[in-house]
Design a protein around this motif. Structure first.
Motif, mmCIF file in Angstrom:
data_model
loop_
_atom_site.group_PDB
_atom_site.id
_atom_site.type_symbol
_atom_site.label_atom_id
_atom_site.label_comp_id
_atom_site.label_asym_id
_atom_site.label_seq_id
_atom_site.Cartn_x
_atom_site.Cartn_y
_atom_site.Cartn_z
ATOM 1 N N MET A 1 0.846 -1.175 0.000
ATOM 2 C CA MET A 1 0.000 0.000 0.000
ATOM 3 C C MET A 1 0.891 1.238 0.000
ATOM 4 S SD MET A 1 -3.329 0.462 2.309
ATOM 5 C CE MET A 1 -3.212 1.767 3.483
ATOM 6 N N PRO A 2 0.609 2.205 -0.880
ATOM 7 C CA PRO A 2 1.447 3.407 -0.941
ATOM 8 C C PRO A 2 1.299 4.237 0.335
ATOM 9 C CG PRO A 2 -0.433 3.634 -2.389
ATOM 10 C CD PRO A 2 -0.458 2.238 -1.848
ATOM 11 N N PRO A 3 2.336 4.967 0.688
ATOM 12 C CA PRO A 3 2.240 5.794 1.895
ATOM 13 C C PRO A 3 1.221 6.917 1.718
ATOM 14 C CG PRO A 3 4.260 6.280 0.696
ATOM 15 C CD PRO A 3 3.615 5.092 0.020
ATOM 16 N N ALA A 4 0.639 7.324 2.809
ATOM 17 C CA ALA A 4 -0.375 8.386 2.770
ATOM 18 C C ALA A 4 0.274 9.703 2.354
ATOM 19 C CB ALA A 4 -1.024 8.544 4.136
ATOM 20 N N THR A 5 -0.433 10.431 1.512
ATOM 21 C CA THR A 5 0.054 11.724 1.065
ATOM 22 C C THR A 5 -0.338 12.782 2.087
ATOM 23 O OG1 THR A 5 -0.296 11.046 -1.220
ATOM 24 C CG2 THR A 5 -0.043 13.402 -0.809
ATOM 25 N N VAL A 6 0.634 13.563 2.489
ATOM 26 C CA VAL A 6 0.363 14.653 3.427
ATOM 27 C C VAL A 6 0.115 15.913 2.615
ATOM 28 C CG1 VAL A 6 1.281 16.009 5.331
ATOM 29 C CG2 VAL A 6 1.825 13.580 5.175
ATOM 30 N N ARG A 7 -1.043 16.501 2.810
ATOM 31 C CA ARG A 7 -1.387 17.711 2.077
ATOM 32 C C ARG A 7 -1.358 18.896 3.023
ATOM 33 N NH1 ARG A 7 -5.413 15.045 -1.366
ATOM 34 N NH2 ARG A 7 -4.376 14.923 -3.364
ATOM 35 N N THR A 8 -1.020 20.023 2.469
ATOM 36 C CA THR A 8 -1.056 21.264 3.224
ATOM 37 C C THR A 8 -2.154 22.133 2.617
ATOM 38 O OG1 THR A 8 1.341 21.098 3.055
ATOM 39 C CG2 THR A 8 0.499 22.901 4.277
ATOM 40 N N TYR A 9 -2.965 22.723 3.458
ATOM 41 C CA TYR A 9 -4.057 23.559 2.993
ATOM 42 C C TYR A 9 -3.818 24.995 3.461
ATOM 43 C CZ TYR A 9 -6.383 19.136 2.095
ATOM 44 O OH TYR A 9 -6.698 17.899 1.630
ATOM 45 N N SER A 10 -4.270 25.934 2.666
ATOM 46 C CA SER A 10 -4.124 27.340 3.043
ATOM 47 C C SER A 10 -5.005 27.626 4.261
ATOM 48 C CB SER A 10 -4.527 28.248 1.881
ATOM 49 O OG SER A 10 -5.915 28.151 1.645
ATOM 50 N N ARG A 11 -4.674 28.671 4.964
ATOM 51 C CA ARG A 11 -5.451 29.065 6.131
ATOM 52 C C ARG A 11 -6.885 29.395 5.724
ATOM 53 N NH1 ARG A 11 -2.947 33.804 8.940
ATOM 54 N NH2 ARG A 11 -1.339 32.247 9.285
#
Length: 112
Positions: A1-11
């Motif tokens: 299983m591929p590693p989870a993608t960490v996303r960054t969201y704007s404020r």
């Protein structure tokens, strides 16, 4: 299983989803609807509804919009004819714009 993608969201995005989540939860409680009632009507799991109400950014947008509609949170214009007019205007605008955007390759002058 591929590693989870960490996303960054704007404020701004984070605050907007928190506002929508709070509005959904408040509207559900004002209408005295249980999480089971709303999730059954929306065709989603109770866990997904709880994540929507907590402002989880990974929830499917269609599910969020459907829950908002069920509990009475108005996302856009109240009048359906105004909403249809906006949709038509957007479609006409998109018809005039290019179908795809491509940046021109910059020619590098490396002749010294």
């Amino acid at each position: 299983m591929p590693p989870a993608t960490v996303r960054t969201y704007s404020r701004y995005s984070s605050q907007a989803i928190q506002l929508l989540a709070g509005m959904i939860r408040a509207a559900r409680k004002e209408r005295k609807m249980t999480t089971i009632e709303v999730s059954d009507r929306a065709g989603i799991s109770r866990g997904l509804l709880q994540r929507i109400e907590k402002g989880d950014m990974k929830c499917e947008i269609g599910a969020v919009f459907e829950v908002a509609t069920i509990v009475g949170v108005k996302l856009f214009d109240v009048d359906e004819s105004v909403l249809n007019r906006h949709i038509l205007h957007t479609q006409e605008k998109l018809a005039l714009l290019p179908k795809s955007i491509r940046k021109k390759a910059r020619v590098i002058d490396d002749d010294f």
